[in-house]
Design a protein around this motif. Structure first.
Motif, PDB file in Angstrom:
ATOM      1  N   PHE A   1       0.829  -1.196   0.000  1.00 15.55           N
ATOM      2  CA  PHE A   1       0.000   0.000   0.000  1.00 15.55           C
ATOM      3  C   PHE A   1       0.872   1.258   0.000  1.00 15.55           C
ATOM      4  CE2 PHE A   1      -2.117   3.384   2.410  1.00 15.55           C
ATOM      5  CZ  PHE A   1      -3.212   3.599   1.606  1.00 15.55           C
ATOM      6  N   GLN A   2       1.877   1.293   0.877  1.00  9.69           N
ATOM      7  CA  GLN A   2       2.763   2.450   0.961  1.00  9.69           C
ATOM      8  C   GLN A   2       3.472   2.700  -0.370  1.00  9.69           C
ATOM      9  OE1 GLN A   2       2.990   4.517   3.534  1.00  9.69           O
ATOM     10  NE2 GLN A   2       1.589   3.323   4.776  1.00  9.69           N
ATOM     11  N   GLN A   3       3.948   1.623  -1.000  1.00  7.48           N
ATOM     12  CA  GLN A   3       4.650   1.759  -2.276  1.00  7.48           C
ATOM     13  C   GLN A   3       3.703   2.266  -3.363  1.00  7.48           C
ATOM     14  OE1 GLN A   3       7.990   1.423  -2.835  1.00  7.48           O
ATOM     15  NE2 GLN A   3       7.478   2.310  -4.798  1.00  7.48           N
ATOM     16  N   SER A   4       2.483   1.745  -3.389  1.00 10.86           N
ATOM     17  CA  SER A   4       1.510   2.175  -4.396  1.00 10.86           C
ATOM     18  C   SER A   4       1.145   3.641  -4.225  1.00 10.86           C
ATOM     19  CB  SER A   4       0.245   1.317  -4.326  1.00 10.86           C
ATOM     20  OG  SER A   4       0.516   0.009  -4.742  1.00 10.86           O
ATOM     21  N   ILE A   5       0.895   4.058  -2.990  1.00  6.14           N
ATOM     22  CA  ILE A   5       0.555   5.461  -2.731  1.00  6.14           C
ATOM     23  C   ILE A   5       1.744   6.356  -3.084  1.00  6.14           C
ATOM     24  CG2 ILE A   5       0.031   7.140  -0.906  1.00  6.14           C
ATOM     25  CD1 ILE A   5      -2.391   5.542  -1.811  1.00  6.14           C
ATOM     26  N   GLU A   6       2.957   5.899  -2.771  1.00  4.50           N
ATOM     27  CA  GLU A   6       4.154   6.671  -3.116  1.00  4.50           C
ATOM     28  C   GLU A   6       4.280   6.823  -4.634  1.00  4.50           C
ATOM     29  OE1 GLU A   6       8.850   5.849  -2.744  1.00  4.50           O
ATOM     30  OE2 GLU A   6       7.711   5.651  -0.873  1.00  4.50           O
ATOM     31  N   ASN A   7       4.026   5.744  -5.371  1.00  4.34           N
ATOM     32  CA  ASN A   7       4.081   5.812  -6.835  1.00  4.34           C
ATOM     33  C   ASN A   7       3.050   6.793  -7.389  1.00  4.34           C
ATOM     34  OD1 ASN A   7       6.076   3.865  -6.817  1.00  4.34           O
ATOM     35  ND2 ASN A   7       4.694   2.190  -7.305  1.00  4.34           N
ATOM     36  N   ILE A   8       1.857   6.763  -6.846  1.00  6.64           N
ATOM     37  CA  ILE A   8       0.792   7.662  -7.307  1.00  6.64           C
ATOM     38  C   ILE A   8       1.125   9.108  -6.938  1.00  6.64           C
ATOM     39  CG2 ILE A   8      -1.630   8.285  -6.976  1.00  6.64           C
ATOM     40  CD1 ILE A   8      -2.162   5.230  -6.665  1.00  6.64           C
ATOM     41  N   ASN A   9       1.583   9.327  -5.708  1.00  4.43           N
ATOM     42  CA  ASN A   9       1.916  10.688  -5.272  1.00  4.43           C
ATOM     43  C   ASN A   9       3.068  11.279  -6.064  1.00  4.43           C
ATOM     44  OD1 ASN A   9      -0.120  10.952  -3.380  1.00  4.43           O
ATOM     45  ND2 ASN A   9       1.138  10.189  -1.703  1.00  4.43           N
ATOM     46  N   ARG A  10       4.004  10.432  -6.488  1.00  2.00           N
ATOM     47  CA  ARG A  10       5.138  10.923  -7.268  1.00  2.00           C
ATOM     48  C   ARG A  10       4.673  11.523  -8.604  1.00  2.00           C
ATOM     49  NH1 ARG A  10       9.362   6.446  -7.671  1.00  2.00           N
ATOM     50  NH2 ARG A  10       7.728   5.865  -6.345  1.00  2.00           N
ATOM     51  N   THR A  11       3.609  10.978  -9.179  1.00  3.56           N
ATOM     52  CA  THR A  11       3.131  11.500 -10.465  1.00  3.56           C
ATOM     53  C   THR A  11       2.512  12.880 -10.334  1.00  3.56           C
ATOM     54  OG1 THR A  11       0.945  10.490 -10.280  1.00  3.56           O
ATOM     55  CG2 THR A  11       2.661   9.187 -11.341  1.00  3.56           C
ATOM     56  N   ILE A  12       1.965  13.203  -9.172  1.00  2.00           N
ATOM     57  CA  ILE A  12       1.333  14.522  -9.020  1.00  2.00           C
ATOM     58  C   ILE A  12       2.249  15.533  -8.354  1.00  2.00           C
ATOM     59  CG2 ILE A  12      -1.029  13.705  -9.056  1.00  2.00           C
ATOM     60  CD1 ILE A  12      -1.119  13.805  -6.044  1.00  2.00           C
ATOM     61  N   SER A  13       3.454  15.102  -7.972  1.00  2.00           N
ATOM     62  CA  SER A  13       4.346  16.032  -7.281  1.00  2.00           C
ATOM     63  C   SER A  13       5.145  16.918  -8.231  1.00  2.00           C
ATOM     64  CB  SER A  13       5.305  15.257  -6.371  1.00  2.00           C
ATOM     65  OG  SER A  13       6.200  14.489  -7.146  1.00  2.00           O
ATOM     66  N   SER A  14       5.178  16.601  -9.509  1.00  2.00           N
ATOM     67  CA  SER A  14       5.933  17.398 -10.472  1.00  2.00           C
ATOM     68  C   SER A  14       5.280  18.766 -10.636  1.00  2.00           C
ATOM     69  CB  SER A  14       5.992  16.682 -11.819  1.00  2.00           C
ATOM     70  OG  SER A  14       6.609  17.501 -12.772  1.00  2.00           O
TER      71      SER A  14
END
Length: 177
Positions: free
Chosen positions: A42-55
Protein backbone atom coordinates in the motif's frame (compact mmCIF):
# COMPACT_ATOMS: atom_id res chain seq x y z
CA UNK A 1 -7.25 10.06 7.56
CA UNK A 2 -8.67 7.26 5.48
CA UNK A 3 -12.42 7.12 5.68
CA UNK A 4 -14.38 3.97 6.28
CA UNK A 5 -16.01 2.30 3.33
CA UNK A 6 -19.33 3.52 2.01
CA UNK A 7 -19.45 0.34 -0.03
CA UNK A 8 -18.22 -2.53 2.19
CA UNK A 9 -15.75 -3.48 -0.56
CA UNK A 10 -14.19 -0.03 -0.98
CA UNK A 11 -11.86 2.23 0.97
CA UNK A 12 -11.63 5.98 0.25
CA UNK A 13 -8.17 7.52 0.35
CA UNK A 14 -8.50 11.33 0.33
CA UNK A 15 -6.19 13.88 -1.23
CA UNK A 16 -4.70 15.97 1.59
CA UNK A 17 -3.02 19.38 1.54
CA UNK A 18 0.67 18.97 2.43
CA UNK A 19 1.93 22.47 1.64
CA UNK A 20 1.24 25.61 -0.31
CA UNK A 21 -0.29 24.46 -3.61
CA UNK A 22 0.84 20.89 -2.84
CA UNK A 23 -1.43 17.91 -2.24
CA UNK A 24 -0.96 14.17 -2.08
CA UNK A 25 -2.94 11.07 -1.22
CA UNK A 26 -2.93 10.07 2.43
CA UNK A 27 -0.46 7.24 2.95
CA UNK A 28 -1.87 6.09 6.30
CA UNK A 29 -2.60 2.36 6.15
CA UNK A 30 -6.20 1.63 7.08
CA UNK A 31 -7.24 -1.39 9.13
CA UNK A 32 -9.89 -1.96 6.45
CA UNK A 33 -7.06 -3.01 4.12
CA UNK A 34 -5.92 -5.91 6.33
CA UNK A 35 -6.13 -9.15 4.40
CA UNK A 36 -6.50 -7.34 1.08
CA UNK A 37 -3.12 -5.67 0.62
CA UNK A 38 -0.01 -5.59 2.77
CA UNK A 39 1.04 -2.33 4.39
CA UNK A 40 4.32 -2.14 2.45
CA UNK A 41 2.49 -2.72 -0.87
CA UNK A 42 0.00 0.00 0.00
CA UNK A 43 2.76 2.45 0.96
CA UNK A 44 4.65 1.76 -2.28
CA UNK A 45 1.51 2.18 -4.40
CA UNK A 46 0.56 5.46 -2.73
CA UNK A 47 4.15 6.67 -3.12
CA UNK A 48 4.08 5.81 -6.84
CA UNK A 49 0.79 7.66 -7.31
CA UNK A 50 1.92 10.69 -5.27
CA UNK A 51 5.14 10.92 -7.27
CA UNK A 52 3.13 11.50 -10.46
CA UNK A 53 1.33 14.52 -9.02
CA UNK A 54 4.35 16.03 -7.28
CA UNK A 55 5.93 17.40 -10.47
CA UNK A 56 5.54 21.17 -10.50
CA UNK A 57 7.69 22.05 -13.52
CA UNK A 58 4.79 22.92 -15.80
CA UNK A 59 3.10 25.02 -13.08
CA UNK A 60 6.31 26.96 -12.55
CA UNK A 61 6.76 27.56 -16.30
CA UNK A 62 3.17 28.76 -16.75
CA UNK A 63 3.46 30.92 -13.63
CA UNK A 64 6.70 32.55 -14.74
CA UNK A 65 5.41 33.32 -18.24
CA UNK A 66 2.19 34.75 -16.80
CA UNK A 67 3.95 36.86 -14.15
CA UNK A 68 6.50 38.23 -16.61
CA UNK A 69 3.80 39.02 -19.20
CA UNK A 70 1.43 40.63 -16.71
CA UNK A 71 4.07 42.73 -14.99
CA UNK A 72 5.80 43.63 -18.29
CA UNK A 73 2.46 44.65 -19.79
CA UNK A 74 1.65 46.87 -16.82
CA UNK A 75 5.08 48.50 -16.92
CA UNK A 76 4.77 49.26 -20.64
CA UNK A 77 1.22 50.56 -20.17
CA UNK A 78 2.31 52.93 -17.42
CA UNK A 79 5.46 53.94 -19.27
CA UNK A 80 3.41 54.66 -22.40
CA UNK A 81 1.01 56.85 -20.44
CA UNK A 82 3.79 58.78 -18.73
CA UNK A 83 5.68 59.39 -21.99
CA UNK A 84 2.44 60.47 -23.68
CA UNK A 85 1.81 63.06 -20.97
CA UNK A 86 5.39 64.37 -21.03
CA UNK A 87 5.65 64.60 -24.82
CA UNK A 88 2.32 66.44 -25.31
CA UNK A 89 1.76 64.50 -28.55
CA UNK A 90 -1.71 63.82 -29.87
CA UNK A 91 -2.81 60.28 -30.66
CA UNK A 92 -2.65 56.87 -29.04
CA UNK A 93 0.77 55.99 -27.57
CA UNK A 94 2.23 52.82 -29.06
CA UNK A 95 3.66 51.65 -25.71
CA UNK A 96 0.17 51.65 -24.17
CA UNK A 97 -1.07 49.37 -26.98
CA UNK A 98 1.93 47.06 -26.66
CA UNK A 99 1.49 46.98 -22.87
CA UNK A 100 -2.19 46.07 -23.20
CA UNK A 101 -1.34 43.35 -25.72
CA UNK A 102 1.34 41.79 -23.51
CA UNK A 103 -0.95 42.02 -20.47
CA UNK A 104 -3.73 40.27 -22.41
CA UNK A 105 -1.27 37.59 -23.49
CA UNK A 106 -0.35 37.05 -19.83
CA UNK A 107 -4.02 36.66 -18.90
CA UNK A 108 -4.49 34.08 -21.68
CA UNK A 109 -1.38 32.16 -20.63
CA UNK A 110 -2.58 32.16 -17.03
CA UNK A 111 -6.11 30.98 -17.73
CA UNK A 112 -5.43 28.50 -20.53
CA UNK A 113 -2.13 27.34 -19.03
CA UNK A 114 -3.76 26.47 -15.71
CA UNK A 115 -6.43 24.43 -17.48
CA UNK A 116 -3.83 22.55 -19.53
CA UNK A 117 -1.63 21.87 -16.50
CA UNK A 118 -4.63 20.57 -14.53
CA UNK A 119 -5.70 18.34 -17.43
CA UNK A 120 -2.18 16.91 -17.81
CA UNK A 121 -1.92 16.28 -14.07
CA UNK A 122 -5.27 14.49 -14.00
CA UNK A 123 -4.29 12.38 -17.02
CA UNK A 124 -0.99 11.37 -15.40
CA UNK A 125 -2.80 10.63 -12.15
CA UNK A 126 -5.37 8.43 -13.91
CA UNK A 127 -2.56 6.51 -15.62
CA UNK A 128 -0.70 6.00 -12.34
CA UNK A 129 -3.85 4.73 -10.64
CA UNK A 130 -4.53 2.37 -13.56
CA UNK A 131 -0.94 1.05 -13.35
CA UNK A 132 -1.30 0.36 -9.63
CA UNK A 133 -4.68 -1.28 -10.18
CA UNK A 134 -3.21 -3.65 -12.75
CA UNK A 135 -0.71 -4.92 -10.17
CA UNK A 136 -3.50 -6.20 -7.95
CA UNK A 137 -6.11 -7.27 -10.50
CA UNK A 138 -4.44 -10.63 -11.18
CA UNK A 139 -4.45 -11.87 -7.60
CA UNK A 140 -6.56 -14.78 -6.39
CA UNK A 141 -8.71 -12.18 -4.65
CA UNK A 142 -8.61 -9.38 -7.26
CA UNK A 143 -8.93 -5.73 -6.34
CA UNK A 144 -8.69 -2.43 -8.16
CA UNK A 145 -7.87 1.23 -7.64
CA UNK A 146 -10.18 3.94 -8.95
CA UNK A 147 -9.78 7.69 -9.13
CA UNK A 148 -12.91 9.70 -8.38
CA UNK A 149 -12.90 13.46 -8.90
CA UNK A 150 -16.04 15.31 -7.96
CA UNK A 151 -17.17 18.76 -6.89
CA UNK A 152 -18.71 19.59 -3.55
CA UNK A 153 -19.73 22.81 -1.94
CA UNK A 154 -17.13 24.19 0.41
CA UNK A 155 -17.39 27.07 2.85
CA UNK A 156 -19.56 29.94 1.70
CA UNK A 157 -20.76 29.71 -1.88
CA UNK A 158 -17.52 28.55 -3.45
CA UNK A 159 -17.20 25.27 -5.27
CA UNK A 160 -14.30 23.10 -4.23
CA UNK A 161 -12.90 20.13 -6.09
CA UNK A 162 -12.33 16.96 -4.10
CA UNK A 163 -10.27 14.07 -5.33
CA UNK A 164 -10.39 10.67 -3.73
CA UNK A 165 -8.65 7.45 -4.55
CA UNK A 166 -11.04 4.55 -4.14
CA UNK A 167 -9.51 1.19 -3.36
CA UNK A 168 -12.07 -1.48 -4.18
CA UNK A 169 -11.87 -5.19 -3.57
CA UNK A 170 -13.53 -7.07 -6.41
CA UNK A 171 -15.03 -10.47 -5.68
CA UNK A 172 -15.01 -12.95 -8.49
CA UNK A 173 -12.87 -13.40 -11.55
CA UNK A 174 -10.14 -11.24 -13.02
CA UNK A 175 -10.98 -7.56 -13.42
CA UNK A 176 -10.44 -5.89 -16.81
CA UNK A 177 -10.34 -2.09 -17.16
Amino acid sequence: MITGPVNPNSIDIPLIQTGCLKSEFNSTYSVHLNGIIRSDEFQQSIENINRTISSRKSRIIVGLIAILSLSGGMVLFILGGVTRIESHLAGFPILVGIGLGIFGFGMLVLSIGCCIVQLRTTTRLQQAVANESMKYSTRSSPCSWRLHVYRTRGGGHRRRRNTRLIYRRIHGKKVFH
